[in-house]
Scaffold this motif. Structure first.
Motif, PDB file in Angstrom:
ATOM      1  N   ALA A  76     -22.318 -35.036 -20.534  1.00  0.00           N
ATOM      2  CA  ALA A  76     -23.563 -35.894 -18.991  1.00  0.00           C
ATOM      3  C   ALA A  76     -22.630 -35.334 -17.521  1.00  0.00           C
ATOM      4  CB  ALA A  76     -24.081 -36.511 -18.997  1.00  0.00           C
ATOM      5  N   THR A  77     -21.317 -35.881 -17.933  1.00  0.00           N
ATOM      6  CA  THR A  77     -20.442 -34.962 -16.858  1.00  0.00           C
ATOM      7  C   THR A  77     -20.233 -34.039 -16.422  1.00  0.00           C
ATOM      8  OG1 THR A  77     -19.244 -37.535 -17.650  1.00  0.00           O
ATOM      9  CG2 THR A  77     -18.084 -36.137 -15.806  1.00  0.00           C
ATOM     10  N   ASP A  78     -20.719 -33.579 -17.223  1.00  0.00           N
ATOM     11  CA  ASP A  78     -20.048 -31.752 -17.138  1.00  0.00           C
ATOM     12  C   ASP A  78     -21.233 -31.323 -15.972  1.00  0.00           C
ATOM     13  OD1 ASP A  78     -17.880 -32.094 -18.304  1.00  0.00           O
ATOM     14  OD2 ASP A  78     -18.364 -30.709 -19.993  1.00  0.00           O
ATOM     15  N   VAL A  79     -22.404 -32.032 -15.792  1.00  0.00           N
ATOM     16  CA  VAL A  79     -24.071 -31.639 -14.982  1.00  0.00           C
ATOM     17  C   VAL A  79     -23.362 -31.474 -14.010  1.00  0.00           C
ATOM     18  CG1 VAL A  79     -26.122 -31.876 -14.698  1.00  0.00           C
ATOM     19  CG2 VAL A  79     -25.096 -31.852 -16.932  1.00  0.00           C
ATOM     20  N   ASP A  80     -23.730 -30.516 -12.738  1.00  0.00           N
ATOM     21  CA  ASP A  80     -23.336 -30.184 -11.351  1.00  0.00           C
ATOM     22  C   ASP A  80     -24.630 -31.752 -10.755  1.00  0.00           C
ATOM     23  OD1 ASP A  80     -21.167 -29.295 -11.321  1.00  0.00           O
ATOM     24  OD2 ASP A  80     -22.508 -27.010 -11.379  1.00  0.00           O
ATOM     25  N   ASP A  81     -24.077 -32.066  -9.651  1.00  0.00           N
ATOM     26  CA  ASP A  81     -25.098 -32.959  -9.153  1.00  0.00           C
ATOM     27  C   ASP A  81     -26.655 -31.855  -8.841  1.00  0.00           C
ATOM     28  OD1 ASP A  81     -24.038 -34.713  -9.014  1.00  0.00           O
ATOM     29  OD2 ASP A  81     -22.320 -34.262  -7.379  1.00  0.00           O
ATOM     30  N   VAL A  82     -27.476 -32.105  -8.380  1.00  0.00           N
ATOM     31  CA  VAL A  82     -28.308 -31.803  -8.248  1.00  0.00           C
ATOM     32  C   VAL A  82     -28.604 -31.440  -6.832  1.00  0.00           C
ATOM     33  CG1 VAL A  82     -31.258 -30.854  -8.685  1.00  0.00           C
ATOM     34  CG2 VAL A  82     -29.673 -31.270 -10.683  1.00  0.00           C
ATOM     35  N   TYR A  83     -29.068 -30.326  -6.161  1.00  0.00           N
ATOM     36  CA  TYR A  83     -29.478 -30.105  -4.443  1.00  0.00           C
ATOM     37  C   TYR A  83     -30.888 -29.537  -4.923  1.00  0.00           C
ATOM     38  CZ  TYR A  83     -24.601 -31.676  -3.152  1.00  0.00           C
ATOM     39  OH  TYR A  83     -24.057 -32.461  -3.235  1.00  0.00           O
ATOM     40  N   VAL A  84     -31.750 -30.180  -3.187  1.00  0.00           N
ATOM     41  CA  VAL A  84     -33.037 -29.665  -3.324  1.00  0.00           C
ATOM     42  C   VAL A  84     -32.816 -28.889  -2.416  1.00  0.00           C
ATOM     43  CG1 VAL A  84     -35.763 -29.717  -3.259  1.00  0.00           C
ATOM     44  CG2 VAL A  84     -33.977 -31.102  -4.776  1.00  0.00           C
ATOM     45  N   PHE A  85     -33.334 -27.519  -2.111  1.00  0.00           N
ATOM     46  CA  PHE A  85     -33.344 -26.502  -1.022  1.00  0.00           C
ATOM     47  C   PHE A  85     -34.978 -26.574  -0.576  1.00  0.00           C
ATOM     48  CE2 PHE A  85     -34.476 -22.602   1.230  1.00  0.00           C
ATOM     49  CZ  PHE A  85     -33.683 -21.823   0.999  1.00  0.00           C
ATOM     50  N   ASN A  86     -34.703 -26.858   0.742  1.00  0.00           N
ATOM     51  CA  ASN A  86     -35.512 -27.019   1.711  1.00  0.00           C
ATOM     52  C   ASN A  86     -36.169 -25.627   3.030  1.00  0.00           C
ATOM     53  OD1 ASN A  86     -38.302 -28.235   3.625  1.00  0.00           O
ATOM     54  ND2 ASN A  86     -36.756 -30.303   3.008  1.00  0.00           N
ATOM     55  N   ARG A  87     -37.226 -25.136   2.473  1.00  0.00           N
ATOM     56  CA  ARG A  87     -37.357 -24.281   3.476  1.00  0.00           C
ATOM     57  C   ARG A  87     -37.858 -24.374   4.649  1.00  0.00           C
ATOM     58  NH1 ARG A  87     -36.864 -19.415   1.564  1.00  0.00           N
ATOM     59  NH2 ARG A  87     -36.813 -18.721  -0.261  1.00  0.00           N
ATOM     60  N   GLU A  88     -38.249 -25.942   4.748  1.00  0.00           N
ATOM     61  CA  GLU A  88     -38.573 -26.084   6.352  1.00  0.00           C
ATOM     62  C   GLU A  88     -38.018 -27.074   6.921  1.00  0.00           C
ATOM     63  OE1 GLU A  88     -41.368 -29.597   5.675  1.00  0.00           O
ATOM     64  OE2 GLU A  88     -43.000 -28.157   4.758  1.00  0.00           O
ATOM     65  N   THR A  89     -36.538 -26.791   6.485  1.00  0.00           N
ATOM     66  CA  THR A  89     -35.439 -27.579   7.796  1.00  0.00           C
ATOM     67  C   THR A  89     -35.262 -26.209   8.290  1.00  0.00           C
ATOM     68  OG1 THR A  89     -34.906 -29.135   5.793  1.00  0.00           O
ATOM     69  CG2 THR A  89     -33.088 -28.537   7.460  1.00  0.00           C
ATOM     70  N   ALA A  90     -34.928 -24.777   7.718  1.00  0.00           N
ATOM     71  CA  ALA A  90     -34.673 -23.665   8.826  1.00  0.00           C
ATOM     72  C   ALA A  90     -35.869 -23.761   9.853  1.00  0.00           C
ATOM     73  CB  ALA A  90     -34.764 -22.301   6.956  1.00  0.00           C
ATOM     74  N   GLN A  91     -36.903 -23.365   9.323  1.00  0.00           N
ATOM     75  CA  GLN A  91     -38.478 -22.741  10.787  1.00  0.00           C
ATOM     76  C   GLN A  91     -38.223 -23.955  10.934  1.00  0.00           C
ATOM     77  OE1 GLN A  91     -41.861 -22.909   7.557  1.00  0.00           O
ATOM     78  NE2 GLN A  91     -41.161 -21.605   6.565  1.00  0.00           N
ATOM     79  N   ASN A  92     -37.918 -25.364  10.957  1.00  0.00           N
ATOM     80  CA  ASN A  92     -37.684 -27.137  11.874  1.00  0.00           C
ATOM     81  C   ASN A  92     -36.190 -26.237  12.707  1.00  0.00           C
ATOM     82  OD1 ASN A  92     -39.669 -28.362  11.016  1.00  0.00           O
ATOM     83  ND2 ASN A  92     -38.655 -28.993   9.862  1.00  0.00           N
ATOM     84  N   ARG A  93     -35.878 -25.795  12.529  1.00  0.00           N
ATOM     85  CA  ARG A  93     -34.520 -26.012  13.011  1.00  0.00           C
ATOM     86  C   ARG A  93     -34.478 -24.869  14.267  1.00  0.00           C
ATOM     87  NH1 ARG A  93     -31.931 -30.900  13.677  1.00  0.00           N
ATOM     88  NH2 ARG A  93     -30.119 -29.001  15.106  1.00  0.00           N
ATOM     89  N   GLU A  94     -35.848 -23.737  13.203  1.00  0.00           N
ATOM     90  CA  GLU A  94     -35.896 -22.500  14.270  1.00  0.00           C
ATOM     91  C   GLU A  94     -37.137 -22.590  15.239  1.00  0.00           C
ATOM     92  OE1 GLU A  94     -37.328 -17.876  13.790  1.00  0.00           O
ATOM     93  OE2 GLU A  94     -36.453 -18.700  12.402  1.00  0.00           O
ATOM     94  N   SER A  95     -37.527 -23.861  15.229  1.00  0.00           N
ATOM     95  CA  SER A  95     -38.146 -24.095  16.246  1.00  0.00           C
ATOM     96  C   SER A  95     -37.744 -24.690  17.845  1.00  0.00           C
ATOM     97  CB  SER A  95     -39.174 -24.630  15.158  1.00  0.00           C
ATOM     98  OG  SER A  95     -39.915 -23.969  14.864  1.00  0.00           O
ATOM     99  N   LEU A  96     -36.885 -26.070  16.511  1.00  0.00           N
ATOM    100  CA  LEU A  96     -36.279 -25.999  18.169  1.00  0.00           C
ATOM    101  C   LEU A  96     -35.037 -25.503  18.614  1.00  0.00           C
ATOM    102  CD1 LEU A  96     -34.938 -29.486  18.805  1.00  0.00           C
ATOM    103  CD2 LEU A  96     -33.430 -28.691  16.953  1.00  0.00           C
TER     104      LEU A  96
END
Length: 727
Positions: A76-96
């Motif tokens: 269990a310790t050897d399992v890396d933290d899980v990160y979730v990729f959010n494509r909307e973040t890129a779209q939002n930053r580009e829109s900004l």
């Protein structure tokens, strides 16, 4: 004396039905104690950090829960933290970013349009031209637009100098900067961006701007806006991380200490880990886990349940017989456990392969002789299953399976080989054959287990198996009389022994009541033929007929077959006195047989062969003197026949006496007598307590007629002696 009578009365009225269950419960407890005593691990007197005096192996396969937990935690310790990729973040930053440049263009355009209107108005009014919209005014308008109704305040990341630079750009340069920034932003945000690698991503993106074709004085602003726009697009998911760690822990294979695995070698230091494993295997305290005790209790309970339902399924047995069979079966099983314990003890003193000496054929042989073949198969299965758990010790699992397989095959061989068990010589011959079969079984099993063929360790167990096969039958011959005495069991060999004409009671009948003896022989011939015809126990019927009238030996002259010269003692007695003498021969006979320790089935025949029939001659004689006499006063006390065999004897006894008293019996007379007696018994409901069927009664009817016709057939009249005598 008062309490003794009360106890006796309670026992025969109520307590007798509890005897069998109580005995079976006692057998269960004894079997549980014996099995637990045999399978509990050997105890070793060892201490921490001392040198092991002998090699210790695991007696069983067990999970090392502590090690398993450690491996699960590590996984269990050897399992890396899980990160979730959010494509909307890129779209939002580009829109900004696009919105920022759009606002800049909008402010510049609005300022230009406002200046044009103002100048035109001044020209029309012939006034001096007004001043153009200042840069500060444009900056203030831009800041207002950027901070009005927004979820993110851009001013926190873009300062006034950067905005001023953007406002000073012409439309072409502004579009070029926007294009380069959004392009670099799209490339940067298309990859994984986390807090730990965001700096590297920004540096790489800024390098892209540096290499672009936009004017050098605008690259700084473009880099600053790009750096501001790049944010993490992967976020930490605590739930998914926890799920993956649980999955990783669940996928860990439990760490087990295998049966036969070396825990410590001779001469090795017993460290903490070894000591912990010894304690886990209960090799230090000679105890088993509670769940193992519960497991063996449930095993015995399962076997007992199987025996219960199997016994109750035997419809040919009455309740008393079923109880008797269960007691005999349980007693033999206890005996097998005791023999297993002896073998385990011999294993403990390092006698190699002694387990193959176990008399595996003993149980099936005893049960087949005392009960039947079906129960013999069951005791074979019980013994094999039990041995699988008993023969563990320091042996490996492979050896354990080999011994259990040998026990199963040897038991089956004894059932198949043992056919004639009426003679001891035949039983011993079967034992010799089973011994040879045991040798073949062990030879094959050792070959399968890849044992060395030309070694002493290979041939010694083969010899043990032969001795175990013969020993099973020798031991069985010695034990069978004990079971016959304890449980009143009736075996073929016992019946053959009782059928011997030299038996003291048969000689007594012959000497004191010769007519009765002859009558018994004739009844035996008739009843045996009938029993054979319907598939009954013909040997039991024959021997039972020999002794069924032994009660007549107390008063031989009072029975017609023993009267000489026409002298009838009943002429001097009242019908009631004669009735008492006649009826008493059944109870007297049962008492004589009990005193001589005869098996219960023979006693039952003597007691029940007349059932509750009417002593007609003396009843009608008494009726002539006293019309108020009832039939009940002149009936045998019974009980009625409770087996097919006794029903056959009941009919044959009356038929033989009736036909013998008939003058010149013909086929028609014999058939009429047989039919009359059978119909009388049927109407009198003498067979309602036994399992004889109408079809079997018809077979008995036909068999009696055929047998009697053979005995009393018409003879040819030969010339007298003067003309040559009879041929």
């Amino acid at each position: 004396m008062k309490y003794t009578k009360k106890w006796t009365a309670w026992y025969y009225k109520t307590g007798k039905k509890y005897v069998t269950p109580v005995i079976l419960i006692c057998f269960f407890i004894i079997a549980f104690v014996l099995i637990c005593q045999m399978v509990k691990p050997e105890s070793y007197n060892v201490k921490l950090f001392e040198v092991a005096e002998k090699t210790i192996r695991s007696p069983q396969t067990i999970e090392d829960t502590q090690k398993t937990t450690e491996e699960q935690t590590k996984a269990a310790t050897d399992v890396d933290d899980v990160y979730v990729f959010n494509r909307e973040t890129a779209q939002n930053r580009e829109s900004l970013v696009r919105s920022l440049f759009a606002y800049v263009a909008e402010v510049n355009q609005a300022a230009a349009e406002n200046d044009a209107k103002t100048k035109k108005a001044a020209a029309d009014a012939d006034k001096p031209l007004p001043r153009s919209t200042s840069l500060d005014q444009k900056l203030a308008s831009l800041k207002e637009k950027l901070s009005k109704d927004v979820s993110e305040n851009i001013m926190d990341g873009v300062n006034s100098a950067m905005l001023t630079t953007l406002l000073q750009m012409n439309a072409k340069d502004l579009q070029a900067v926007e294009r380069e920034v959004t392009g670099a932003l799209e490339v940067a945000m298309d990859q994984s961006v986390r807090k730990d690698n965001m700096t590297d991503v920004k540096v790489s993106a800024r390098d892209t701007i540096e290499l672009s074709s936009i004017p050098a004085n605008y690259k700084g602003v473009a880099k600053a806006i790009l750096s501001y726009a790049i944010v993490p697009n992967e976020v930490y998911s605590a739930a998914q991380t926890e799920d993956r760690r649980k999955e990783a822990a669940a996928n860990v294979i439990p760490v087990k200490i295998l049966q036969g695995q070396v825990i410590v070698q001779e001469g090795q230091i017993i460290d903490r880990e070894i000591y912990r494993q010894l304690a886990l295997l209960h090799l230090l305290d000679q105890k088993m886990p509670i769940k193992q005790y519960a497991g063996f209790a449930l095993l015995l309970l399962s076997l007992g349940t199987m025996l219960y339902f199997f016994t109750n399924k035997q419809k040919s047995l009455d309740r008393q017989k079923k109880n008797q069979y269960a007691l005999v079966f349980s007693s033999v099983y206890i005996g097998i456990l005791l023999m297993l314990m002896i073998i385990r003890f011999l294993e403990g003193v390092d006698i190699s392969n002694i387990s193959f000496l176990f008399p595996a054929a003993f149980g099936p042989m005893i049960i087949k002789i005392l009960l039947n073949e079906k129960f013999a198969f069951m005791i074979t299965i019980f013994t094999s299953v039990t041995s699988f758990f008993v023969f563990q010790g320091d042996a490996t699992a492979a050896v354990n399976v080999t011994v259990s397989t040998f026990i199963l095959l040897s038991g089956l061989a004894s059932i198949v080989v043992l056919r004639d068990y009426s003679r001891r010589s035949a039983i011993l011959l079967a034992g010799f054959i089973v011994g040879l079969a045991n040798m073949a079984f062990v030879f094959l099993l050792l070959l399968i287990s890849n044992s060395g063929l030309l070694t002493l360790a290979f041939w010694v167990p083969v010899g043990y198996a032969f001795l175990g096969g013969i020993g099973s039958f020798v031991l069985g011959i010695g034990v069978i009389p004990l079971f016959e005495t304890m449980f009143g069991m009736l075996t073929t060999s016992r019946l053959v022994e009782l059928a011997n004409p030299n038996h003291p009671l048969l000689k007594k009948i012959m000497m004191k009541a010769p007519g009765t003896y002859h009558h018994s022989l004739m009844v035996a011939n008739l009843a045996e033929a009938c029993a054979d015809a319907i598939g009954g126990n013909s040997l039991l019927v024959r021997v039972g007929c020999f002794y069924h009238d032994i009660g007549k030996t107390l008063r031989p002259p009072y029975f017609v077959e023993n009267q000489l010269h026409g002298i009838n003692p009943h002429d001097r007695l009242t019908p009631e006195q004669s009735r008492d003498i006649i009826i008493a021969h059944t109870t007297d006979g049962a008492a004589i047989l009990r005193d001589n320790h005869f098996p219960q089935p023979i006693i039952d025949i003597a007691l029940e062969h007349h059932g509750t029939t009417l002593v007609k001659y003396f009843y009608y004689k008494a009726k002539e003197k006293n019309p108020d006499v009832t039939e009940a006063d002149f009936r045998y006390p019974g009980p009625k026949p409770h087996t097919r065999e006794i029903a056959i004897i009941n009919i044959s006894d009356s038929v033989e006496a009736a036909v013998r008293s008939c003058d010149a019996p013909t086929k028609e007379k014999i058939k009429a007598i047989v039919d009359s007696i059978i119909e009388d018994r049927m109407q009198d409901k003498q067979f309602v307590e036994c399992d004889i069927t109408f079809q079997e009664i018809e077979i008995v009817r036909a068999t009696l007629c055929a047998t009697l016709n053979g005995i009393y057939h018409q003879r040819i009249q030969y010339p007298d002696d003067k003309q040559g005598g009879r041929q």
